[in-house]
Design a protein around this motif. Structure first.
Motif, short mmCIF file in Angstrom:
data_model
loop_
_atom_site.label_atom_id
_atom_site.label_comp_id
_atom_site.label_asym_id
_atom_site.label_seq_id
_atom_site.Cartn_x
_atom_site.Cartn_y
_atom_site.Cartn_z
N VAL B 154 12.42 -0.15 46.37
CA VAL B 154 13.39 0.66 47.27
C VAL B 154 13.05 2.18 46.90
CG1 VAL B 154 15.51 -0.58 47.26
CG2 VAL B 154 14.85 0.66 45.22
N ALA B 225 18.44 1.11 49.43
CA ALA B 225 19.18 2.36 48.74
C ALA B 225 19.57 3.11 49.72
CB ALA B 225 18.13 2.68 47.77
N THR B 230 26.68 -2.94 49.04
CA THR B 230 26.07 -4.16 48.85
C THR B 230 26.86 -5.37 48.37
OG1 THR B 230 24.20 -3.00 47.52
CG2 THR B 230 24.23 -5.46 47.23
N LEU B 246 21.26 -1.26 42.01
CA LEU B 246 21.17 -0.55 43.24
C LEU B 246 22.56 0.39 43.17
CD1 LEU B 246 20.44 -2.93 46.38
CD2 LEU B 246 19.15 -0.84 45.79
#
Lengths: 472, 438
Positions: B154, B225, B230, B246
């Motif tokens: 990410v 990201a 999420t 994250l």
């Protein structure tokens, strides 16, 4: 030589019969990153010993090694099913740091108490080789304490390829052989070495040997019990089938006990007949020889009509063979000759120089010979040689299917018996039903009325598949 | 609650590297390489080929005795080079094995050397993950691979407004297809990772690519990201993973959810998606929900008070046990091979009267089954010996399933998957009753 080249360093492992070139490279370490079809030392040892039915097979290592080998061999048993369990010391981080010896010793006690096995095999795995657990001493002590054989198997995965594992297993068997007395029931007594009773194979062979008047003292290791192995030294002759795994043991037994050995195969009509004749010849008995001929005549007559029927449906087709060991691969070449088929590719995971020489001798010019293949090479070769059929194991099955090629499982997890006279008829049927299946004639691409540029033919039915089937 | 016994008899779990394959296979153009001896990759290839009925290529650094003594750097580099030459992947997931971990190879270091030395490595993403087989089970392997993948790839860029859907547990290709259809129908932008829907269940067509087509696009993984939230599906009882990472590093709100199995847990997924998107669940799925409920009502008497044993991966087991309680069934044994305290607590809360086993093996499960007059077993095919011995029907769900067709096409998730499970359980019970009185 006009062949494929994918990986640097693999050139010497692929040859075409008829080429004038150096001996094939074989029996060395697999190349990293090429996705070899081989497994490890442990796997070699495990497949050889696992069919021993009343033994407890304890894997000293992390859980995976035991999980992936739980009941993986289709070796059938007429007695105990202890061997179909998976036992592991389930090593954890602490065992790796502080050593697994105490856990192993305690696990041996615990398991002997729970399962009352006739013997215990203790397999060492990669990690055990690295942390240096002294398995031999622990096994020795446990054997004294428990009053049963506790046999170490030196099978650390990284110490070579499957061949090393076969050797480790044979050494473990040697530790058991000769520890019990027995007088064979007949003057003519044999052991069957490298016969694993996959799908009950040996039950189609043993009755014929017995009918000849031969006592089979021990089968190593299909459907064997520990007691059979212990008395194997009393047989007069060793018949070696899977030569890759058991020639070493046969030689050792010859050295130690003066038992000669003969290479035979129970697969294919000619091979089966020749196995019976070889045995009769060895004992130089007229009666045995006559009996063998009677059996060969009778059994061949019994299965021939069925085999002939299948033969008429498969002859002329092209077969590819990729086996673990060379003995099976060679038997397969002969069996395909009996079916009128051409072998266009032949390869093994663990063949040695001698094996490849024998292979080179029996295959036709133009046949590709490959050592320690990988999926990319197999794919290229299958297409290049336009094979109609691949004979191999599960890992290769789906590669063949995706390429639209028929497949026959000839590995340890097949479920159909292929040995003996009936076995050849079963094999012929197996080849027939896969090669002639209508699924291969279904069009991969649908013809669409919208996209009329499609030049694929319409296959409206399964037309020629509606032939008479062979009576089983 | 873990077993007191030392030896494992008939394992109910696999080793860590196995889980990695399930993650890396769900990534676009990604190959897996095990740093260890040749056997590890061959065994896992065999195991997964049996289950998915697909070719499974896993490379190995093929460590030998020399590598074990002097370190495996040379083998690993050669392995990576050959994988790149042979397969032309865009990414390679490199999982360690117990051998590589114990000899102490520094894999990230070897990879950066390789990247400096090897021009071929320039366009390839390398994802190292540490998975010593002795440390934990395949489930943990799956989650650390997912986390490593996200951690490695990410990068922050401008907000995309998308929602990350992390598949936090091992599910079937059909399950992933179902989730994607649901999310597509809902109509919001999402990134689903890992996506094994095509890669482990490829259609038969004219060309066999070296690496199966499909998987989560690499650019999407890099963009995780930038999303606004999420959701980890199948992340209820798991230790911190990719979603937490994250959240911590990029302040993306994270919701760990159970696998949507059973009415209530499916509703929980639906509610979360409604909250996150502001859009109601599509009408199609309202009707599907109604059909599940209808099926549950139809079946309730057949399955009532049925004494069951559920075993396998943690999240799957919890979801199935939940559905059973919704139906008035009586799960007596709730077992997993993993050692996971949160699982035990969740199971206890759900069915206080049941026997809950973590770190289970099948000898233990079999003993409990024989002691408890069980009528139905639900779990992987590894329960087959117990089923045969006890003559109790075994409904095969989850990984591994080597002896029946359909593992790739088994739908367990969502209202529809739950409905199929209700029907299968009811039919199993009917059939075994019929056999008894036949």
């Amino acid at each position: 030589m006009s062949t494929i080249k994918i990986f640097e360093g693999r050139e010497g492992h692929i040859q075409q019969k008829g080429d004038d070139c150096l001996p094939i490279s074989c029996n060395n370490d697999s190349l990293a990153g090429v996705v070899s079809q081989r497994a490890c030392v442990y796997s070699g040892a495990r497949v050889v010993l696992n069919p021993l039915t009343d033994a407890l097979h304890l894997v000293h290592g992390p859980i995976g090694c035991a999980a992936y080998t739980w009941d993986i061999r289709g070796a059938a048993s007429s007695g105990s099913d202890l061997y179909r369990n998976s036992f592991s010391t389930d090593m954890k981080e602490l065992d790796v740091v502080f050593g697994g010896e105490r856990k192993l010793a305690a696990a041996l006690r615990e398991l002997a108490d729970r399962f009352h096995p006739q013997a215990i095999f203790v397999y060492s795995t990669c990690i055990v080789g690295i942390i240096g657990d002294d398995i031999e001493t622990i096994c020795k002590r446990a054997a004294m304490e428990l009053g049963i054989p506790v046999v170490p198997v030196k099978s650390e995965g990284f110490r070579g390829n499957k061949n090393e594992g076969y050797k480790a297993a044979c050494n473990s068997l040697l530790g058991l052989i000769g520890t019990c007395d027995y007088t064979p029931k007949s003057r003519y007594s044999v052991n069957l070495l490298g016969e694993y009773n996959v799908a009950g194979d040996v039950w189609h062979v043993m009755p014929l040997l017995e009918e000849m008047g031969i006592d089979v003292v021990a089968t190593l290791t299909g459907d064997a019990r520990v007691a059979d192995i212990q008395r194997a030294h009393t047989a007069k002759l060793n018949l070696v089938q899977c030569s890759g795994s058991m020639t070493y043991l046969a030689k050792k037994m010859e050295e130690r006990y003066g038992i000669p050995y003969r290479r035979i195969s129970f697969f294919g009509l000619r091979e089966m007949a020749s196995a019976l004749r070889t045995t009769a010849d060895f004992f130089e008995s007229r009666q045995l020889k006559e009996k063998a001929e009677q059996i060969i005549l009778r059994e061949t007559a019994r299965v021939m009509p069925q085999i002939e029927c299948h033969r008429s449906r498969v002859s002329g087709k092209k077969a590819a063979i990729y086996m673990g060991g060379a003995a099976k691969a060679i038997s397969l070449v002969r069996a395909f000759q009996e079916l009128g088929m051409d072998v266009v590719i032949i390869g093994t995971q663990t063949g040695d120089r001698d094996d490849y020489q024998r292979i080179g001798y029996i295959v036709k010019d133009g046949t590709l010979i490959i050592d320690d293949a990988n999926p990319l090479e197999l794919k290229e070769l299958l297409l290049k040689q336009s094979a109609d059929l691949l004979v191999a194991g599960v890992k290769e099955r789906f590669l063949a299917y995706k390429l639209g090629i028929a497949f026959c499982d000839f590995n340890h997890d097949r479920t159909i018996n292929f040995e003996g006279f009936q076995g050849m008829a079963n094999f012929a049927r197996e080849i027939d039903i896969t090669i002639n299946s209508p699924v291969w004639r279904l069009s991969v691409k649908r013809q669409s009325p919208i996209n009329s540029r499609s030049d694929l033919t319409v296959d409206m039915g399964v037309g020629d598949a509606i032939k008479e089937t062979c009576q089983g | 609650m873990p077993s007191k016994r030392l030896a494992r008899v008939n394992p109910c779990s696999m080793c860590m590297p196995m889980g990695c394959v399930l993650v890396f296979r769900g990534v676009e153009s990604c190959m897996t390489l095990f740093h260890g001896s040749q056997g590890c990759s061959t065994y896992m290839r065999l195991y997964l080929a049996h289950h998915f009925r697909e070719p499974v290529d896993i490379a190995s650094s093929a460590l030998s005795e020399k590598g074990a003594v002097y370190g495996g750097a040379a083998n690993l580099k050669q392995g990576l080079r050959n994988v790149i030459l042979g397969y032309r992947p865009k990414a390679i997931g490199i999982a360690t094995t117990c051998l590589a971990e114990t000899i102490g190879d520094d894999v990230p270091q070897i990879i950066s050397e390789f990247q400096e030395e090897e021009p071929l490595a320039r366009d390839v993403t390398f994802i190292p993950v540490s998975t010593p087989s002795y440390a934990a089970s395949h489930e943990v392997g799956y989650r650390v691979a997912l986390k490593s993948l996200v951690q490695t790839m990410v990068r922050k860029s401008k907000p995309s407004g998308r929602i990350n859907i992390l598949v936090g547990s091992i599910v079937s290709p059909e399950d992933v297809r179902y989730l994607k259809k649901l999310l597509d129908c809902w109509g919001f932008d999402y990134i689903l990772l890992p996506d094994i829907s095509e890669t482990f269940d490829a259609p038969l067509n004219e060309h066999l690519p070296r690496i199966p087509a499909g998987g989560t696009p690499l650019d999407d993984i890099r963009d995780l990201a930038s999303s606004k939230a999420t959701v980890t599906i199948g992340g209820l009882v798991q230790e911190p993973g990719a979603g937490y990472f994250l959240e911590k590093e990029f302040e993306i709100p994270h919701r760990p959810l159970p696998l949507p199995i059973g009415l209530d847990l499916c509703d929980r997924l639906a509610a979360s998606l409604e909250e996150l998107t502001g859009d109601p669940m599509p009408e199609y799925y309202e009707r599907e929900r109604g059909r599940l409920l209808d099926t549950m009502v139809d079946a309730h008497k057949v399955v009532a008070e049925a004494r069951t044993a559920v075993f396998g991966d943690t999240e799957m087991v919890l979801g199935i046990a939940r559905l059973m309680t919704e139906l008035g069934m009586r799960p007596q044994i709730i077992a997993t091979g993993a050692i996971n305290r949160a699982f035990a607590e969740a199971a206890l809360q759900m069915v206080p009267s049941s026997r809950i086993i973590t770190g289970a093996d099948f000898s233990e499960i079999a003993e409990e089954i024989m002691a408890r007059d069980i009528e139905l077993m639900v779990g992987p095919f590894t329960g087959r010996q117990t089923a045969r011995k006890t003559k109790i029907p075994l409904l095969r769900v989850g990984l591994p399933n080597h002896d029946r067709f359909g593992a790739s096409h088994q739908l367990l998730l969502g209202y529809e998957g739950s409905m199929r499970l209700v029907e299968c359980m009811a039919n199993s019970l009917i059939e075994s009753k019929e056999r008894r009185y036949a």
